[in-house]
Design an enzyme around this catalytic site. Structure first.
Site, short mmCIF file in Angstrom:
data_model
loop_
_atom_site.label_atom_id
_atom_site.label_comp_id
_atom_site.label_asym_id
_atom_site.label_seq_id
_atom_site.Cartn_x
_atom_site.Cartn_y
_atom_site.Cartn_z
N PRO A 1 11.61 -6.58 -9.64
CA PRO A 1 11.62 -6.85 -8.20
C PRO A 1 10.26 -6.96 -7.49
O PRO A 1 9.92 -6.15 -6.63
CB PRO A 1 12.42 -5.66 -7.66
CG PRO A 1 12.13 -4.56 -8.62
CD PRO A 1 12.02 -5.23 -9.96
N CYS A 2 9.54 -8.01 -7.79
CA CYS A 2 8.27 -8.23 -7.11
C CYS A 2 8.48 -8.58 -5.63
O CYS A 2 7.56 -8.43 -4.83
CB CYS A 2 7.46 -9.32 -7.82
SG CYS A 2 8.33 -10.86 -8.08
N HIS A 3 9.69 -8.99 -5.27
CA HIS A 3 9.98 -9.30 -3.86
C HIS A 3 9.92 -8.05 -2.98
O HIS A 3 9.82 -8.17 -1.77
CB HIS A 3 11.35 -9.99 -3.73
CG HIS A 3 12.50 -9.18 -4.23
ND1 HIS A 3 12.84 -9.14 -5.57
CD2 HIS A 3 13.38 -8.37 -3.59
CE1 HIS A 3 13.89 -8.35 -5.72
NE2 HIS A 3 14.23 -7.86 -4.53
#
Length: 167
Positions: free
Chosen positions: A131-133
């Protein structure tokens, strides 16, 4: 052998790429249309949606609001530094966000290397499932996202980090 498939999602068609394993695949890439540095299907890759059944079920459950944590086997890639940053991304819980600065501090990355941290986050080949978001600017702004800032907002809204906008 490399296998791939595409699936429809609220973010557009997702391209899943993986290395064949005894049961299914180990995921090497999850990308979306228009993504920066997204892989293109290569000759010799085998289209095999059945191999991605478990991944597809988890993504479908995520978008339906029924899954908050993925259990997907990944194929290791990237430099040691990138892998360290990516492991830290996996520890950011669903429904929360973290800042680049806080992530750098947690990893012991000096202030002058925050740009390298951002580059490592941007090189994440497994958008959404790693989850880089969930990493945002210290002032709450939506900094870059390889899949596009509008998709980052869409994902954070889906996870309840941001409130939907009323038009």
């Amino acid at each position: 052998m490399t296998a791939c498939t595409t699936i429809d999602s609220p973010l557009g068609e997702l391209l899943l790429v993986g290395e064949e394993a005894l049961e299914g695949v180990t995921l090497t890439s999850l990308s979306m249309p228009g993504q920066r540095n997204a892989p293109a299907v290569k000759p010799g890759w085998r289209r095999d949606p059945d191999r991605f059944g478990g991944v597809t079920r988890q993504l479908t459950a995520y978008f339906a609001g029924e899954l908050t944590e993925f259990d997907i086997e990944f194929t290791p890639s990237g430099t040691d530094f990138q892998q360290r940053v990516w492991r830290a991304l996996e520890e950011i819980p669903y429904g929360t966000s973290n800042t680049y600065g806080a992530l750098a501090e947690r990893l012991g990355v000096p202030r002058e290397r925050i740009q390298a941290l951002g580059a490592a986050i941007g090189a994440n080949p497994l958008l959404l499932v790693r989850p880089c978001h969930r990493v945002i600017g210290a002032d709450g702004t939506m900094r870059g996202y390889a899949g596009g800032v509008e998709r980052k907002v869409q994902l954070l809204t889906h996870e309840g980090v941001l409130q939907p906008t009323l038009l």
